[in-house]
Design an enzyme around this catalytic site. Structure first.
Site, PDB file in Angstrom:
ATOM      1  N   GLU A  53       0.801  -1.229   0.000  1.00 54.48           N
ATOM      2  CA  GLU A  53       0.000   0.000   0.000  1.00 54.48           C
ATOM      3  C   GLU A  53       0.832   1.276   0.000  1.00 54.48           C
ATOM      4  OE1 GLU A  53      -0.848  -2.717   1.616  1.00 54.48           O
ATOM      5  OE2 GLU A  53      -2.856  -3.173   0.896  1.00 54.48           O
ATOM      6  N   HIS A  97     -11.818  -4.748   8.533  1.00 54.59           N
ATOM      7  CA  HIS A  97     -12.561  -4.572   7.285  1.00 54.59           C
ATOM      8  C   HIS A  97     -13.752  -3.632   7.493  1.00 54.59           C
ATOM      9  CE1 HIS A  97     -10.177  -8.104   6.214  1.00 54.59           C
ATOM     10  NE2 HIS A  97     -10.537  -7.965   4.963  1.00 54.59           N
TER      11      HIS A  97
HETATM   12  C1  TPP Z   1      -2.150  -4.620   4.226  1.00 57.92           C
HETATM   13  C2  TPP Z   1      -3.214  -5.425   3.579  1.00 57.92           C
HETATM   14  N1  TPP Z   1      -3.562  -5.170   2.316  1.00 57.92           N
HETATM   15  C3  TPP Z   1      -4.545  -5.847   1.706  1.00 57.92           C
HETATM   16  C4  TPP Z   1      -5.225  -6.825   2.374  1.00 57.92           C
HETATM   17  C5  TPP Z   1      -6.351  -7.588   1.674  1.00 57.92           C
HETATM   18  N2  TPP Z   1      -5.914  -8.938   1.370  1.00 57.92           N
HETATM   19  C6  TPP Z   1      -6.201  -9.946   2.185  1.00 57.92           C
HETATM   20  S1  TPP Z   1      -5.442 -11.344   1.718  1.00 57.92           S
HETATM   21  C7  TPP Z   1      -4.733 -10.621   0.369  1.00 57.92           C
HETATM   22  C8  TPP Z   1      -3.823 -11.408  -0.504  1.00 57.92           C
HETATM   23  C9  TPP Z   1      -2.707 -12.002   0.285  1.00 57.92           C
HETATM   24  O1  TPP Z   1      -1.924 -12.863  -0.493  1.00 57.92           O
HETATM   25  P1  TPP Z   1      -0.709 -13.650   0.118  1.00 57.92           P
HETATM   26  O2  TPP Z   1       0.133 -12.725   0.923  1.00 57.92           O
HETATM   27  O3  TPP Z   1      -0.057 -14.384  -0.963  1.00 57.92           O
HETATM   28  O4  TPP Z   1      -1.342 -14.642   1.180  1.00 57.92           O
HETATM   29  P2  TPP Z   1      -2.422 -15.765   0.900  1.00 57.92           P
HETATM   30  O5  TPP Z   1      -3.743 -15.092   1.031  1.00 57.92           O
HETATM   31  O6  TPP Z   1      -2.149 -16.329  -0.435  1.00 57.92           O
HETATM   32  O7  TPP Z   1      -2.222 -16.747   1.997  1.00 57.92           O
HETATM   33  C10 TPP Z   1      -5.107  -9.293   0.310  1.00 57.92           C
HETATM   34  C11 TPP Z   1      -4.695  -8.374  -0.748  1.00 57.92           C
HETATM   35  C12 TPP Z   1      -4.844  -7.060   3.720  1.00 57.92           C
HETATM   36  N3  TPP Z   1      -5.447  -7.984   4.467  1.00 57.92           N
HETATM   37  N4  TPP Z   1      -3.849  -6.357   4.283  1.00 57.92           N
END
Ligand code: TPP
Ligand code: TPP
Ligand code: MG
Ligand code: MG
Lengths: 360, 329, 329, 360
Positions: B60, B129
């Site tokens: 971000e 959220h």
């Molecule tokens: C700082 C932040 N930005 C965005 C989100 C929204 N979000 C939740 S999970 C996700 C993707 C995460 O991907 P990854 O790090 O590969 O973990 P995975 O979900 O595949 O376990 C996003 C963008 C969040 N929770 N926190």
């Protein structure tokens, strides 16, 4: 382009064949059976949570289908006195750590009391804001080092999360301060709809450690033996003053990102199906069966026991008293400040008026 | 013409902007192929290409910074932050640069960008959220804070925000993303920024609100009408710069004001409006300025969330207290 | 006993805390050998060692996160952010974790930490060295926001903050770091948090202020006294949780209130106090609640800074308007 | 620990001896003389600003004594149409880019009009919040790529700043998007009082690029020829679609961090003196003298001309009209919103009352 040199560890291939001599702990079949039991619990419970969300019994859930080996593996490698700071997808690890099913269900059910787990009482709750847990882990590790405790902070992050600056800062602090922390990148190839290749031009995620001068290595995240082994070594290294390590565990998210997601919008179902042949349970089961250590009956018994365990947990969860309305005030501070008292009274008055028998 | 939800109206405005102005680009996590986790950018990458509807890495602070760079270099970026709860890493960029680049360079460079974020509770989302931190942005000189409360206003205000030569924080109350539908012609007509919308006229009390809480406020106004109390309902829409004249002249007429917002009470933007009334409208006030808001607690997880959110009942109670003042109703 | 400046009083409190409680650690950029860029930690590393007075890499999000981890793991970290203008990268940690860890875990884990930052303008610092964004923190449930305005209060409130089992944002008005000296005995006595300090009594008007602006407010009160206007001066000291009873009872007595702060007008914490007066003190108000504040602009670079900062004259003007109301003075 | 492979470029050693055959551009003596002139201007102007701060004519300044070669080198390598996003210590580069002395003085004098430089009208103003410029540079580079312009964004950061997550995110975006940006880490060994070794466990800062899959290399930051050469190549690579590069330029901060700092509190003056033998002007002057391309007279003339240029700039700066009080309102927005009009009026009224002849 500069040359790098990143190791990759695997013991069992997708067909359950041994590719390198197993590490010592894996010579004991009981240990492997316990790992298998833990992965099976994770798989069954994951399915149950997903189903409960579909039927409206919990509001949301982040499934870990296909990623059980990483979490069971690293959590098994940890000692009780180590501290875990995981992501929202680390349920399986929490169960291994001693969080109970009813506690976990409360969390997913939308009740803060789910974070009051008594088992690993110093572990952090699952973290939503991505990567924030990684710098916290360094702080925890710093406390261990300062107090001369032989403990390690373990923190996980996704392939997506590994792009966040917090993660980099965490690794850099850990390197500069040489504190006992292990960073586990759980590379499940997707961050919601973003595939790993577009997340970063880095060929491996393990090499992220190199930026800050800490070692990085890869492990087959669907080989629970390999995960357990690699993480154990990283833990022992950290525990004995050897400093931090970055471990990239390569796995695959076999299902939607969360119960709010529909992965068919952005990825090819055929590719996903192909990944089923790499999933972690089959390969260990095959290995155990071929070693005459696991029968069909064992499998059936295990599933019956686990499903009962899950149902018992659900029953216990559902028997919990509802959260009282004032709960939202009562843990904001060690002592409720004067300035919040009126607000608390107002909530109490409102909901004693309108709700006769609690939350419905 | 089909009726649109608010999130579809947002999508329609974004599509329109992409079509009308080749400098407009969208960026954010999952805004491309996936069309955004709320589908606010659904189908746009297919039409306008992956170069203009850009999936970003998960970072971000980075999104904030590249958006500033794009804007200063002549693009008109519209960045989506997936949830307001994840925008904080971009604060440094927002406070230190977005809000300041024009001033710092006396207009040599500027930041014609829009930052979109779904905000607020009520969807039983996981922790982080459900934030409503609009007041933070409203305290930063140099930012416009715009919040639509209906599909029509989402469309018109978003177009206005994108065309505005200065940065706009465009906060979308996700609780009402799909609760109402309206006919929203894709006519490219913007609505005015910096003005409140008077949604209902009435002479007994002024209700001031924004975002998702406008729904409960309007509902309360209807119920109150049945009780013989006619409320004027104002949707602030642009928090800053604030259109105080519209609010003041309503309160001059009604003598009473109740402010309704979902964010916590202390330091919420309702405080600013009440404070201005205490300064500029004192002689017209027949009763205390009341605020019906979230509490000074963390918004609870799903199970207790409904007890935190502003309800029609709480608004009605407050209005009855205001109208009865100095008696208890 | 030597007289201390505010920054030395801060240093004395930090030293005391390190001495009294082995779990206390200090961390931040340049806090070690250099003793902090303002010397608030001068000499402490020499006494308490580099393990407890910790120089960090240059990374504010990281400082925020490690501080949370240390606190949850049983230490009592006091983190210095070099200037408030550089704290924004740590917002995610502050809003999402510092303010919430206790609530999220129902008290299983907690965040007994202090975040210190010098804040405010008036030292002719470069851009981003003059911020006053205390209102942002004051809007975050779960944080205490404490601001000392004298060496004695700096010492006593900082000790209280460090001993408090919950997180405290301790914002130090750097403009008065060295302007006054007081005898500050190193007696380990904390002052109470969550209470305002009445610095001067008077029956004609209540002046409410905090931080550096307390100096001009007190000066104005003296000048006003010469004009026959006796002002009661309140130093809020803890913005949140707010001690409204003290302010209210003063305004009940004087009927008039002028709020003075350096931060921008719109959405400043003055708005909260004015709003509460409009709610709880309306019947006592004899005149509009006025706010003498910074403007809704970026605080200018050094050359124009003095025109932005609150001056004694502006306070006096406002008080005279309040007292003369409804006439012009 | 993983192996890495980081190149280091130097042409002239501290004694002014050629260590490797000079690159093409450096075969032309006029080019080298121009580089020398630019560094000398930087040195003299830096001394002047420091002196002006000491005598109270400007409120603060971040000196670059000893670091002239990096800034002159990279700015000389840039094309006019490239865009620079620098730190607070990049004054020398701005002068090379075409910012005038009076403009620059306004900035340091505390007047926003100092950022309205007409020369490089798309360059960013100097940035205070560390590392924020690096992600912005990626956005600028993205615009270039989208519009198919053959331009490059250049951004600098210190050794301290290289620990910030923003920098990592910037590099990662740049790698993932393959945009034309060059990151220059100006490693002057200190971040205020924090020495490079404690800032990060990474052996080089160039290897930070490896974490995100972009190439990183080191250059002797006190050898202006090497800096110019390495950055030129990185620029040409970016310009022709080859993507981003990280360049670590190794130099040394010979003086205080800023005019508010007292470096003797935290570093050994003997070590600092030893570094004087590496400073960048001597070695180029030695080389030029030994090549018979530079005489004592040339040196004296140069200094006279430069000092005059500086004095002229100061005179022009001091002849500027004062900032009007309302200036703080007039650039907040393209058009002043209604809601700010009263505040602007109030300021005007206050200062027309109390100030008779402007700011004093
Ligand atoms: C700082 C932040 N930005 C965005 C989100 C929204 N979000 C939740 S999970 C996700 C993707 C995460 O991907 P990854 O790090 O590969 O973990 P995975 O979900 O595949 O376990 C996003 C963008 C969040 N929770 N926190
Ligand atoms: C985000 C941020 N944190 C802290 C500061 C305060 N500060 C100014 S310069 C500096 C040290 C920077 O060191 P380095 O990056 O090596 O650059 P150098 O000053 O050596 O050129 C610090 C901590 C700042 N300007 N921005
Ligand atoms: Mg992933
Ligand atoms: Mg440096």
């Amino acid at each position: 382009m500069n040359n790098l040199d990143i190791s990759y560890t695997r013991y069992l291939d997708p067909e359950g064949q041994v590719t390198t001599e197993l590490p010592a702990f894996a010579q004991e079949q009981s240990k492997l059976i316990e790992l298998y039991r833990r992965m099976t619990l994770a798989r069954r419970y994951d399915g149950k949570l997903t189903a409960m969300q579909r039927s409206g019994r919990i509001p949301s859930y982040a499934p870990e289908l296909g990623e059980e080996a990483v979490r069971v593996g690293y959590a098994t490698a940890m000692k009780k006195e180590d501290v875990l700071l995981g992501t929202y997808r680390d349920t399986a690890a929490m169960l291994v750590r001693g969080v109970t099913i009813d506690e976990d269900l409360m969390f997913w059910g939308g009740d803060e009391r789910g974070n009051v787990f008594a088992g690993p009482s110093e572990d952090f709750p699952l973290t939503t804001p991505i990567a924030t847990q990684t710098t916290q882990a360094v702080g925890v590790a710093y406390a261990f080092k300062l107090r001369d405790e032989k403990r390690v902070a373990v923190t996980t992050i996704g392939d997506g999360g590994s792009s966040k600056g917090d993660f980099y800062e965490a690794m850099n602090f850990a390197g500069a301060w040489h504190v006992p922390v292990v960073f586990i990148i759980i590379n499940n190839q997707w961050a919601i709809s973003m595939p790993r290749e577009r997340q970063s031009a880095a060929k491996t995620l393990a090499q992220k450690g190199l930026a800050v001068g800490i070692p990085g290595e890869q492990v087959d995240g669907n080989d629970v033996i390999a995960v357990c082994d690699v993480v154990s070594r990283a833990l022992e290294n950290a525990r004995s003053g050897g400093g931090p390590t970055v471990v990239e565990a390569i796995t695959y998210r076999l299902t939607d990102h969360s119960t709010a997601d529909d992965a068919s919008r952005y990825r090819d179902p055929d590719v996903v199906s192909a990944h089923w042949k790499n999933e972690p349970l089959i390969r260990l089961r095959t290995y155990l069966s071929e070693s005459q250590a696991w029968t069909k009956d064992d499998e059936e018994n295990l599933i019956t026991t686990i499903d009962q365990e899950i149902e018992d947990g659900i029953a216990k969860y559902e028997a919990q008293e509802d959260l009282p309305p004032e709960a939202m005030f009562d843990h904001m501070f060690a002592e409720l400040p004067m300035d919040l008292k009126d607000q608390r009274e107002a909530v109490l008055a409102e909901f004693s008026k309108s709700e006769e028998n609690g939350y419905g | 013409m089909a009726e649109l939800t608010m999130v579809s109206a947002v999508c329609q405005a974004l599509g329109r902007a992409l079509k009308d102005d080749k400098d407009v680009v969208l960026l954010g996590e999952d805004v491309g192929v996936n069309g955004g986790v709320f589908r606010a950018t659904e189908g746009l990458q297919e039409i306008y290409g992956a170069d203009r509807v850009i999936d970003t890495p998960l970072a971000e602070a980075g999104i904030g910074g590249v958006t500033v760079g794009m804007a200063a270099a002549g693009l008109k970026p519209v960045a989506e932050f997936q949830f307001m709860g994840f925008i904080y890493s971009a604060f440094d960029q927002i406070i230190s640069h977005v809000a300041r680049l024009r001033n710092r360079t006396r207009g040599r460079l500027s930041c014609p960008l829009v930052i979109r974020a779904p905000y607020g509770g009520g969807i039983h989302g996981p922790e982080h959220h459900s934030e409503s931190t609009e007041a933070i942005f409203a305290h930063i000189p140099g930012l416009r804070v715009v919040i639509p409360s209906s599909p029509l206003r989402a469309y018109g205000l978003l177009l206005a925000a994108i065309r505005n030569p200065d940065p706009v924080m465009f906060l979308e109350p996700k609780r009402v993303y799909r609760t109402v539908k309206q006919e929203v012609p894709d006519d490219g007509e913007a609505l005015p920024l910096d003005l409140c919308f008077v949604l209902r006229e009435g002479g007994d009390v002024t209700l001031v609100s924004w975002g998702a809480a406008v729904a409960e406020t309007l509902a309360a106004a209807e119920t109150l009408s049945g009780m013989g109390i006619e409320a004027e309902v104002i949707d602030v829409a642009t928090l800053t710069p604030l259109d105080m004249p519209t609010i003041l002249s309503s309160v001059e007429k009604t003598g009473r004001c109740v402010i309704v917002h979902e964010a916590p009470y202390t330091g919420g933007f309702g405080a600013e409006i009440a404070a201005r009334l205490a300064e500029k409208g004192l002689l017209h006030l027949l009763s205390p300025v009341l605020r019906v808001t979230g509490y000074d607690t963390v918004i609870p997880y799903a199970k207790n969330e409904h007890r935190y959110l502003v309800s029609e009942n709480r608004i009605i109670d407050a209005v009855r207290r205001a109208v009865a003042f100095p008696e208890e109703p």
